[in-house]
Design a protein around this motif. Sequence first.
Motif, PDB file in Angstrom:
ATOM      1  N   ARG A 107       5.190   0.367 -11.055  1.00 12.34           N
ATOM      2  CA  ARG A 107       4.905   1.027 -12.320  1.00 12.34           C
ATOM      3  C   ARG A 107       3.475   1.543 -12.314  1.00 12.34           C
ATOM      4  O   ARG A 107       2.595   0.977 -11.665  1.00 12.34           O
ATOM      5  CB  ARG A 107       5.131   0.076 -13.496  1.00 12.34           C
ATOM      6  N   SER A 108       3.248   2.630 -13.039  1.00 14.52           N
ATOM      7  CA  SER A 108       1.945   3.267 -13.003  1.00 14.52           C
ATOM      8  C   SER A 108       1.643   3.919 -14.343  1.00 14.52           C
ATOM      9  O   SER A 108       2.497   3.978 -15.241  1.00 14.52           O
ATOM     10  CB  SER A 108       1.901   4.309 -11.882  1.00 14.52           C
ATOM     11  N   GLU A 109       0.422   4.392 -14.457  1.00 18.50           N
ATOM     12  CA  GLU A 109      -0.029   5.096 -15.652  1.00 18.50           C
ATOM     13  C   GLU A 109       0.047   6.592 -15.405  1.00 18.50           C
ATOM     14  O   GLU A 109      -0.460   7.074 -14.389  1.00 18.50           O
ATOM     15  CB  GLU A 109      -1.461   4.688 -15.983  1.00 18.50           C
ATOM     16  N   PRO A 110       0.684   7.356 -16.285  1.00 19.69           N
ATOM     17  CA  PRO A 110       0.756   8.803 -16.081  1.00 19.69           C
ATOM     18  C   PRO A 110      -0.632   9.403 -15.860  1.00 19.69           C
ATOM     19  O   PRO A 110      -1.589   9.052 -16.533  1.00 19.69           O
ATOM     20  CB  PRO A 110       1.374   9.306 -17.385  1.00 19.69           C
ATOM     21  N   GLY A 111      -0.713  10.295 -14.885  1.00 16.75           N
ATOM     22  CA  GLY A 111      -1.984  10.931 -14.563  1.00 16.75           C
ATOM     23  C   GLY A 111      -2.785  10.206 -13.504  1.00 16.75           C
ATOM     24  O   GLY A 111      -3.785  10.736 -13.009  1.00 16.75           O
ATOM     25  N   SER A 112      -2.383   8.989 -13.121  1.00 16.00           N
ATOM     26  CA  SER A 112      -3.095   8.251 -12.081  1.00 16.00           C
ATOM     27  C   SER A 112      -2.594   8.666 -10.704  1.00 16.00           C
ATOM     28  O   SER A 112      -1.574   9.358 -10.569  1.00 16.00           O
ATOM     29  CB  SER A 112      -2.916   6.745 -12.275  1.00 16.00           C
ATOM     30  N   VAL A 113      -3.295   8.238  -9.664  1.00 17.88           N
ATOM     31  CA  VAL A 113      -2.929   8.634  -8.296  1.00 17.88           C
ATOM     32  C   VAL A 113      -1.515   8.199  -7.924  1.00 17.88           C
ATOM     33  O   VAL A 113      -0.741   8.995  -7.356  1.00 17.88           O
ATOM     34  CB  VAL A 113      -3.963   8.077  -7.286  1.00 17.88           C
ATOM     35  N   ARG A 125       0.844  -1.191   0.000  1.00 19.40           N
ATOM     36  CA  ARG A 125       0.000   0.000   0.000  1.00 19.40           C
ATOM     37  C   ARG A 125       0.879   1.239   0.000  1.00 19.40           C
ATOM     38  O   ARG A 125       1.784   1.364   0.829  1.00 19.40           O
ATOM     39  CB  ARG A 125      -0.934  -0.012   1.216  1.00 19.40           C
ATOM     40  N   LEU A 126       0.572   2.122  -0.929  1.00 22.45           N
ATOM     41  CA  LEU A 126       1.314   3.364  -1.086  1.00 22.45           C
ATOM     42  C   LEU A 126       0.538   4.478  -0.394  1.00 22.45           C
ATOM     43  O   LEU A 126      -0.658   4.653  -0.632  1.00 22.45           O
ATOM     44  CB  LEU A 126       1.466   3.666  -2.574  1.00 22.45           C
ATOM     45  N   GLY A 127       1.193   5.239   0.462  1.00 24.74           N
ATOM     46  CA  GLY A 127       0.553   6.348   1.159  1.00 24.74           C
ATOM     47  C   GLY A 127       1.129   7.671   0.682  1.00 24.74           C
ATOM     48  O   GLY A 127       2.346   7.827   0.601  1.00 24.74           O
ATOM     49  N   LEU A 128       0.252   8.593   0.323  1.00 21.74           N
ATOM     50  CA  LEU A 128       0.690   9.897  -0.147  1.00 21.74           C
ATOM     51  C   LEU A 128      -0.311  10.966   0.230  1.00 21.74           C
ATOM     52  O   LEU A 128      -1.437  10.667   0.639  1.00 21.74           O
ATOM     53  CB  LEU A 128       0.905   9.881  -1.660  1.00 21.74           C
ATOM     54  N   ARG A 129       0.086  12.213   0.091  1.00 22.18           N
ATOM     55  CA  ARG A 129      -0.799  13.317   0.437  1.00 22.18           C
ATOM     56  C   ARG A 129      -1.871  13.480  -0.633  1.00 22.18           C
ATOM     57  O   ARG A 129      -1.567  13.512  -1.821  1.00 22.18           O
ATOM     58  CB  ARG A 129      -0.011  14.623   0.575  1.00 22.18           C
ATOM     59  N   GLY A 130      -3.115  13.629  -0.199  1.00 20.13           N
ATOM     60  CA  GLY A 130      -4.202  13.940  -1.119  1.00 20.13           C
ATOM     61  C   GLY A 130      -4.558  15.415  -1.030  1.00 20.13           C
ATOM     62  O   GLY A 130      -3.938  16.178  -0.285  1.00 20.13           O
ATOM     63  N   ASP A 131      -5.559  15.816  -1.781  1.00 16.99           N
ATOM     64  CA  ASP A 131      -5.975  17.222  -1.769  1.00 16.99           C
ATOM     65  C   ASP A 131      -6.538  17.636  -0.412  1.00 16.99           C
ATOM     66  O   ASP A 131      -6.286  18.748   0.068  1.00 16.99           O
ATOM     67  CB  ASP A 131      -7.018  17.477  -2.860  1.00 16.99           C
TER      68      ASP A 131
END
Length: 227
Positions: A144-150, A118-124
């Motif tokens: 790996r992720s998709e550009p523009g995703s969370v 689980r990745l934790g990051l700041r939201g709005d």
Amino acid sequence: MEKRTSSDGAAGGGPGAPEDVADRVELRRIQLGLSPDELAHRAQMSLSYLRELASLHGDFDPEGLTRLANALDMTSVELLHGRADPPPGQPGAAAHPRLRRLTEHECWDRLDTHGVGRLGLRGDTAPVVVPVNYLVDGLSVVYRSEPGSVPAVDAGTSLSFEADHLDEARMSGWSVLLTGTAEHITAPGATGALADRAGSRPWAGGSRPLWIRLLPEQISGRVIDTH
């Protein structure tokens, strides 16, 4: 007053009683964060029929009950009778549990045995936690992720990452937490080598061309065992 009986023969007041089923539907709906209209749409039925089915009024069809159970991520048996066993994490502790800290080496060893965290990051407006498939690459975690995703954060973003394992039978488990910053991996040789590794393809599918490395600043872990 005559007791009403559901199609499986459960009389009112028993484990398959209409009021119990309606309560389970309402509780599960709230747990999933669904409105009544959203649940009805998910179950492919009208709102009025959903209410009738949940209260077991009339001659409801088993197919409708199955659709409702699926919409609630339950089995038909769980919907009618409740769980026969306690949910994960609710059985009592083992007789002699022991909580201890993991060494840094033990933390990396355990992370390397798993592939989802689980990745934790700041939201709005609040912190955000999202699951990701990951690989351990040296003393770092990559995904790996998709550009523009969370999860597709900018380089230099502060991140936290957690992975764990629970053993319900032994009532034990471990968890490892990392905190650090994100780094984009752009060198074709590096991304190609990562893509060739087993477990590199995310469960969510898609190309997901953006590779991100979490450079850890701190790592800690704990384990509960019965030895």
